[in-house]
Design a protein around this motif. Structure first.
Motif, PDB file in Angstrom:
ATOM      1  N   GLY A 144      20.012  20.000 -36.135  1.00  0.00           N
ATOM      2  CA  GLY A 144      19.370  21.219 -36.068  1.00  0.00           C
ATOM      3  C   GLY A 144      19.578  21.904 -34.522  1.00  0.00           C
ATOM      4  N   ARG A 145      20.047  21.243 -33.493  1.00  0.00           N
ATOM      5  CA  ARG A 145      20.115  21.718 -32.347  1.00  0.00           C
ATOM      6  C   ARG A 145      21.693  22.208 -32.080  1.00  0.00           C
ATOM      7  NH1 ARG A 145      15.368  22.389 -29.623  1.00  0.00           N
ATOM      8  NH2 ARG A 145      13.957  20.485 -29.720  1.00  0.00           N
ATOM      9  N   THR A 146      21.543  23.453 -31.122  1.00  0.00           N
ATOM     10  CA  THR A 146      22.730  23.810 -30.518  1.00  0.00           C
ATOM     11  C   THR A 146      22.980  24.011 -29.386  1.00  0.00           C
ATOM     12  OG1 THR A 146      22.939  25.458 -32.944  1.00  0.00           O
ATOM     13  CG2 THR A 146      24.354  26.049 -30.671  1.00  0.00           C
ATOM     14  N   VAL A 147      24.152  23.300 -29.007  1.00  0.00           N
ATOM     15  CA  VAL A 147      24.190  23.371 -27.238  1.00  0.00           C
ATOM     16  C   VAL A 147      25.721  24.029 -26.997  1.00  0.00           C
ATOM     17  CG1 VAL A 147      25.149  21.978 -25.299  1.00  0.00           C
ATOM     18  CG2 VAL A 147      23.337  21.082 -27.137  1.00  0.00           C
ATOM     19  N   VAL A 148      25.597  24.652 -25.996  1.00  0.00           N
ATOM     20  CA  VAL A 148      26.820  25.570 -25.481  1.00  0.00           C
ATOM     21  C   VAL A 148      27.308  24.759 -24.078  1.00  0.00           C
ATOM     22  CG1 VAL A 148      27.818  27.428 -24.542  1.00  0.00           C
ATOM     23  CG2 VAL A 148      26.465  28.027 -26.240  1.00  0.00           C
ATOM     24  N   LEU A 149      28.666  24.337 -24.222  1.00  0.00           N
ATOM     25  CA  LEU A 149      29.222  23.926 -22.982  1.00  0.00           C
ATOM     26  C   LEU A 149      30.117  24.817 -22.570  1.00  0.00           C
ATOM     27  CD1 LEU A 149      29.639  20.049 -24.373  1.00  0.00           C
ATOM     28  CD2 LEU A 149      28.041  21.126 -23.009  1.00  0.00           C
ATOM     29  N   VAL A 181      28.005  21.867 -31.420  1.00  0.00           N
ATOM     30  CA  VAL A 181      28.414  22.332 -29.993  1.00  0.00           C
ATOM     31  C   VAL A 181      29.398  23.370 -29.797  1.00  0.00           C
ATOM     32  CG1 VAL A 181      29.438  21.132 -27.896  1.00  0.00           C
ATOM     33  CG2 VAL A 181      27.889  19.711 -29.345  1.00  0.00           C
ATOM     34  N   VAL A 182      29.269  24.477 -29.038  1.00  0.00           N
ATOM     35  CA  VAL A 182      29.919  25.431 -28.965  1.00  0.00           C
ATOM     36  C   VAL A 182      30.554  25.336 -27.550  1.00  0.00           C
ATOM     37  CG1 VAL A 182      30.326  27.960 -28.998  1.00  0.00           C
ATOM     38  CG2 VAL A 182      28.529  26.819 -30.627  1.00  0.00           C
ATOM     39  N   LEU A 183      32.001  25.806 -27.522  1.00  0.00           N
ATOM     40  CA  LEU A 183      32.631  25.814 -26.178  1.00  0.00           C
ATOM     41  C   LEU A 183      32.731  27.204 -25.658  1.00  0.00           C
ATOM     42  CD1 LEU A 183      35.324  23.018 -26.005  1.00  0.00           C
ATOM     43  CD2 LEU A 183      32.668  22.989 -25.627  1.00  0.00           C
ATOM     44  N   THR A 184      32.713  27.460 -24.494  1.00  0.00           N
ATOM     45  CA  THR A 184      33.184  29.048 -24.211  1.00  0.00           C
ATOM     46  C   THR A 184      34.398  29.300 -24.058  1.00  0.00           C
ATOM     47  OG1 THR A 184      33.070  28.422 -21.912  1.00  0.00           O
ATOM     48  CG2 THR A 184      31.042  29.090 -22.720  1.00  0.00           C
ATOM     49  N   ARG A 185      35.267  28.328 -24.142  1.00  0.00           N
ATOM     50  CA  ARG A 185      36.736  28.666 -24.353  1.00  0.00           C
ATOM     51  C   ARG A 185      37.405  27.715 -25.279  1.00  0.00           C
ATOM     52  NH1 ARG A 185      39.929  25.571 -20.246  1.00  0.00           N
ATOM     53  NH2 ARG A 185      38.747  24.726 -18.562  1.00  0.00           N
ATOM     54  N   PRO A 186      38.461  27.927 -25.857  1.00  0.00           N
ATOM     55  CA  PRO A 186      39.189  27.086 -27.057  1.00  0.00           C
ATOM     56  C   PRO A 186      39.986  26.202 -26.565  1.00  0.00           C
ATOM     57  CG  PRO A 186      39.971  29.471 -27.049  1.00  0.00           C
ATOM     58  CD  PRO A 186      38.873  29.558 -26.088  1.00  0.00           C
ATOM     59  N   SER A 187      40.755  26.321 -25.461  1.00  0.00           N
ATOM     60  CA  SER A 187      41.662  25.581 -24.871  1.00  0.00           C
ATOM     61  C   SER A 187      41.849  25.549 -23.295  1.00  0.00           C
ATOM     62  CB  SER A 187      43.070  25.925 -25.456  1.00  0.00           C
ATOM     63  OG  SER A 187      43.369  27.660 -24.880  1.00  0.00           O
ATOM     64  N   ASP A 188      42.757  24.845 -22.775  1.00  0.00           N
ATOM     65  CA  ASP A 188      42.999  24.729 -21.251  1.00  0.00           C
ATOM     66  C   ASP A 188      44.159  25.453 -21.018  1.00  0.00           C
ATOM     67  OD1 ASP A 188      41.812  24.153 -18.640  1.00  0.00           O
ATOM     68  OD2 ASP A 188      43.484  22.675 -18.644  1.00  0.00           O
ATOM     69  N   ARG A 204      26.490  34.842 -21.168  1.00  0.00           N
ATOM     70  CA  ARG A 204      25.650  35.294 -22.341  1.00  0.00           C
ATOM     71  C   ARG A 204      25.990  34.283 -23.659  1.00  0.00           C
ATOM     72  NH1 ARG A 204      27.930  40.453 -20.123  1.00  0.00           N
ATOM     73  NH2 ARG A 204      26.605  41.797 -19.468  1.00  0.00           N
ATOM     74  N   ALA A 205      26.846  33.485 -23.287  1.00  0.00           N
ATOM     75  CA  ALA A 205      27.541  32.736 -24.423  1.00  0.00           C
ATOM     76  C   ALA A 205      26.237  31.655 -25.190  1.00  0.00           C
ATOM     77  CB  ALA A 205      28.369  31.436 -24.132  1.00  0.00           C
ATOM     78  N   GLY A 206      25.296  31.459 -24.419  1.00  0.00           N
ATOM     79  CA  GLY A 206      24.314  30.785 -24.848  1.00  0.00           C
ATOM     80  C   GLY A 206      23.397  31.330 -25.911  1.00  0.00           C
ATOM     81  N   GLN A 207      22.945  32.654 -25.608  1.00  0.00           N
ATOM     82  CA  GLN A 207      22.167  33.490 -26.535  1.00  0.00           C
ATOM     83  C   GLN A 207      23.026  33.902 -27.719  1.00  0.00           C
ATOM     84  OE1 GLN A 207      22.306  33.785 -23.043  1.00  0.00           O
ATOM     85  NE2 GLN A 207      22.244  35.865 -22.411  1.00  0.00           N
ATOM     86  N   ALA A 208      24.467  34.164 -27.347  1.00  0.00           N
ATOM     87  CA  ALA A 208      25.148  34.811 -28.757  1.00  0.00           C
ATOM     88  C   ALA A 208      25.473  33.747 -29.620  1.00  0.00           C
ATOM     89  CB  ALA A 208      26.684  34.807 -27.705  1.00  0.00           C
ATOM     90  N   ALA A 209      25.221  32.464 -29.278  1.00  0.00           N
ATOM     91  CA  ALA A 209      25.412  31.227 -30.208  1.00  0.00           C
ATOM     92  C   ALA A 209      24.071  30.768 -30.663  1.00  0.00           C
ATOM     93  CB  ALA A 209      26.145  29.982 -29.367  1.00  0.00           C
TER      94      ALA A 209
END
Length: 288
Positions: free
Chosen positions: A75-80, A144-151, A163-168
Motif C-alpha cells: 500500500g505504500r508508494t515510493v518515488v525514486l 515504486v515510480v521512477l522519475t525517468r524511464p531509461s538512461d 513535483r514527482a512525489g506528489q504527482a504519484a
C-alpha cells in the motif's frame, strides 16, 4: 553531482530524536527485507483405502488455509529519482535552459552529472542503483515510480523531478546521486531542503534524511568528511527538493573523484551494498 557551495550547517539531530546514529544500533540491514514464506500447511490427503475404512470420529477436518505473509510496504508508494540522464551531454540547450528553483529564482533544467576518472558516469550509477533499490522495495510490497524511464533520454528538469512525489501520490521521494568533489574528500551525505518551505520539509524530510543516514552508517559507509555534518546537509539550492510537498531527501552516495570510492560505486557489489542500505532506510521511515 558537482556541488554548489554548501548552504548552512544542520543541527546535530538524529531522526526522531536521540543521539545521531545511536537509534539504529540494533539494526541488521540485510535482514530488513527477508520475507518469511509460510509453508503450505494442512492435513495430508488420505489414501482411498483409509477413507473407506475410517470411522467418522477418527476423521480430522482440514482447517482454513494459512494466510499469506503481510508485506511490510504493501500500500505504500515510493518515488525514486535517479540523477541526471544519459542524453543530457548532447542536449546542451535543453538542459541549460532556466527553470524555477522553488525559492523565487531560476537554475538550469539539469546537468550532465559527474564521473569517475575512469569514465564511469554518475547518471549510469544512479540508474543502476535505482533499479536495485526498486527491486528491494517492490519485494517488500511497495509501488515504486521512477522519475525517468531509461538512461538514454534527456532530463526531466529539476522542477518536474521535485513535483514527482506528489504527482504519484507517493509517501516519500528519494533522489539518488554521487558527488564530484576534490579527490581527497570521501564519504556520503544526505541533503534535505532547508529552510523548509512546507510542512513535509519542516520535519518529515529531516526524519527521512536521518533514517537514510543511519541505514548507510549501519551498512558500513562513512559519512562525508568534506560537506555537511554527521552525514546530513541542509540545502536551499536544490530544486528537486524545494518543490517536494512529500518527505524528500537526496543521497550523494560517494565522491566519484576519490579513487577508493570510485572503485566502490563502479562495482556491482558496491552498488548492491548501497541499494540494501538505502532500501532499509526507506522501509524504516515507512514502518517505524
Amino acid at each position: 553531482m558537482p556541488r554548489a557551495e554548501q548552504a548552512g550547517r544542520p543541527a546535530r539531530t538524529g531522526a526522531r530524536g536521540g543521539p545521531p546514529f545511536a537509534r539504529r544500533a540494533g539494526w541488521v540491514v540485510a535482514a530488513a527485507f527477508v520475507l518469511v514464506a509460510c509453508s503450505a500447511g494442512g492435513v495430508p490427503a488420505a489414501s482411498p483405502t483409509s477413507v473407506a475404512t475410517a470411522s467418522p470420529a477418527a476423521t480430522t477436518p482440514a482447517g482454513p488455509a494459512p494466510s499469506p505473509p503481510t508485506l511490510p510496504l504493501a500500500g505504500r508508494t515510493v518515488v525514486l529519482d535517479p540523477g541526471h540522464n544519459g542524453g543530457n551531454g548532447t542536449a546542451r540547450a535543453a538542459v541549460t535552459r532556466q527553470v524555477p528553483d522553488g525559492r523565487g529564482g531560476t537554475k538550469a533544467c539539469n546537468t550532465t552529472g559527474t564521473s569517475t576518472d575512469a569514465g564511469y558516469t554518475e547518471h549510469a550509477f544512479a540508474w543502476d542503483l535505482a533499479g536495485r533499490v526498486r527491486a528491494r522495495l517492490t519485494a517488500a510490497g511497495a509501488r515504486v515510480v521512477l522519475t525517468r524511464p531509461s538512461d538514454d533520454g534527456v532530463g526531466p528538469c529539476v522542477d518536474e523531478r521535485g513535483r514527482a512525489g506528489q504527482a504519484a501520490g507517493a509517501d516519500l521521494m528519494v533522489s539518488l546521486h554521487a558527488d564530484g568533489a576534490a579527490a581527497g574528500g570521501s564519504g556520503f551525505h544526505v541533503a534535505y531542503s532547508n529552510p523548509p518551505l512546507n510542512p513535509a520539509q519542516s520535519g518529515p524530510a529531516l526524519t527521512l534524511a536521518g533514517d537514510l543516514r543511519d541505514a548507510l552508517v549501519a551498512g558500513g559507509f562513512r559519512v562525508s568528511d568534506y560537506i555537511g555534518r554527521d552525514g546530513l546537509s541542509p540545502r536551499a539550492d536544490l530544486g528537486g527538493l524545494n518543490f517536494a510537498t512529500v518527505p524528500a531527501a537526496l543521497v550523494e552516495c560517494a565522491n566519484m573523484r576519490n579513487a577508493r570510492e570510485a572503485a566502490l560505486v563502479s562495482g556491482a557489489d558496491g552498488r548492491e551494498r548501497y541499494a540494501t542500505a538505502i532500501a532499509a532506510g526507506i522501509q524504516h521511515f515507512l514502518t517505524p
